[in-house]
Design an enzyme around this catalytic site. Structure first.
Site, PDB file in Angstrom:
ATOM      1  N   HIS A 226       0.642  -1.180  -0.304  1.00  0.00           N
ATOM      2  CA  HIS A 226      -0.039   0.274  -0.380  1.00  0.00           C
ATOM      3  C   HIS A 226       1.244   1.078   0.179  1.00  0.00           C
ATOM      4  O   HIS A 226       0.956   2.178  -0.571  1.00  0.00           O
ATOM      5  CB  HIS A 226      -0.924  -0.088   1.478  1.00  0.00           C
ATOM      6  N   GLU A 265      -3.936  -4.597   9.275  1.00  0.00           N
ATOM      7  CA  GLU A 265      -4.338  -3.283   8.172  1.00  0.00           C
ATOM      8  C   GLU A 265      -2.979  -2.180   7.905  1.00  0.00           C
ATOM      9  O   GLU A 265      -3.465  -1.099   8.393  1.00  0.00           O
ATOM     10  CB  GLU A 265      -6.215  -3.099   8.424  1.00  0.00           C
ATOM     11  N   HIS A 267      -1.069   0.680   7.233  1.00  0.00           N
ATOM     12  CA  HIS A 267      -1.338   1.052   5.915  1.00  0.00           C
ATOM     13  C   HIS A 267      -0.171   2.636   5.413  1.00  0.00           C
ATOM     14  O   HIS A 267       0.897   2.314   4.837  1.00  0.00           O
ATOM     15  CB  HIS A 267      -2.376   2.448   6.025  1.00  0.00           C
ATOM     16  N   GLU A 282      -4.800   0.425  10.967  1.00  0.00           N
ATOM     17  CA  GLU A 282      -6.458   0.693  10.642  1.00  0.00           C
ATOM     18  C   GLU A 282      -6.915   0.124  12.204  1.00  0.00           C
ATOM     19  O   GLU A 282      -7.440   0.598  12.432  1.00  0.00           O
ATOM     20  CB  GLU A 282      -6.438   1.073   9.317  1.00  0.00           C
TER      21      GLU A 282
END
Length: 290
Positions: A226, A265, A267, A282
């Site tokens: 990401h 998650e 990021h 996240e």
């Protein structure tokens, strides 16, 4: 030389899903966006914390820090850019409705550049607060943006499978990625080249001065890289789907590290002045890798 991660330290910021963007300042402080609750957090090097709420509708996304210590962040939810200086004073720039600002960086001349993902434009805020725009191909969905060493800025064009190079005095130069469906997202200047991630194909890309694109396949093509940031010996990136952080050397050598089991998650990612790598997850925390 591949850096070795020997320890991780987790700092919980929220009980629910929230931390998204992260950027280290020269003074060792960290700026973190809380995309769902609508706030920006400053974590000082001595462990202090200060929250700056702006409202859940704002959806603060990506954050960068200027040379004067001012934090700049995009507000994807309400189409604004906000500057937050050392005193806590905020200055906000309203953009076109529905423009979807997302990526942001500070250029070599001190100007702030940002992407309008649904507006298909790159915006520039000069030090005198003048806002100007560069039009990009229709439907290209610009994502992240990064400053190069020669005064140029580079942005990923997520829906166009391309990267664009921008100079204030020239037309945009679009560079196609060889792999179809790459969906590039994060991008950074790595000292000798531009590096970017391909979230849909699980690859890291490199663009040198010759504008040739070299792609490096990651071990898991479904890891969904990401964000990416430069470090002393290569670049660090997040693997959103596998809860890992990766490092790629300038020769393309890849090393991956699992995050703590309570973290998911990942990021945003940044490298602090002391060399530590910080990740915004996240799931509710930031994680230090050292």
């Amino acid at each position: 030389m591949i850096p070795r991660v020997t320890s991780t330290a987790q700092t919980d910021l929220t009980e629910g899903a929230d931390p998204y963007g992260i950027c280290a300042a020269d003074d060792g402080a960290l700026w973190v966006t809380l995309v769902h609750s609508g706030a920006v957090v400053r974590l000082s090097a001595d462990g202090g914390r200060r929250d700056y709420p702006i409202g859940a509708q704002a959806r603060p996304s990506v954050v960068t820090v200027g040379r004067d210590g001012t934090a700049w962040f995009t507000r994807t939810g309400d189409d604004r850019i906000t500057a937050l200086d050392r005193t806590g004073a905020m200055t906000t720039f309203e953009l076109a409705s529905g423009s979807g600002p997302f990526g942001i960086c500070v250029g070599a001349d001190g100007a702030v550049w940002f992407t309008e993902s649904t507006g298909d434009r790159l915006g520039r805020i000069d030090p005198d607060a003048t806002v100007s725009y560069v039009a990009l191909p229709e439907g290209c969905f610009p994502a992240f943006v990064a400053a190069g060493a020669d005064g140029a800025v580079w942005a990923t064009l997520n829906h166009a499978d391309a990267v664009v190079r921008i100079l204030p005095s020239a037309d945009p130069e679009v560079i196609d990625i060889p792999t179809p469906g790459a969906a590039p997202v994060g991008i950074t200047w790595g000292g000798d080249a531009v590096w970017f991630v391909e979230i849909a194909t699980g690859r890291i890309g490199r663009i040198g001065d010759d504008r040739l694109v070299t792609e490096f396949a990651l071990p898991d093509p479904a890891c969904r890289p990401h964000a990416i940031t430069a470090g002393p010996d290569g670049c660090w990136f997040t693997e959103w789907a596998t809860d890992r952080v990766g490092h790629i050397g300038r020769d393309g050598t890849v090393e991956e590290y699992d995050l703590p089991s309570s973290v998911s998650e990942p990021h945003g990612i940044t490298v602090a002045p002391d060399g530590a790598v910080w990740v915004a997850a996240e799931s509710g925390s930031v994680v230090r890798l050292g």
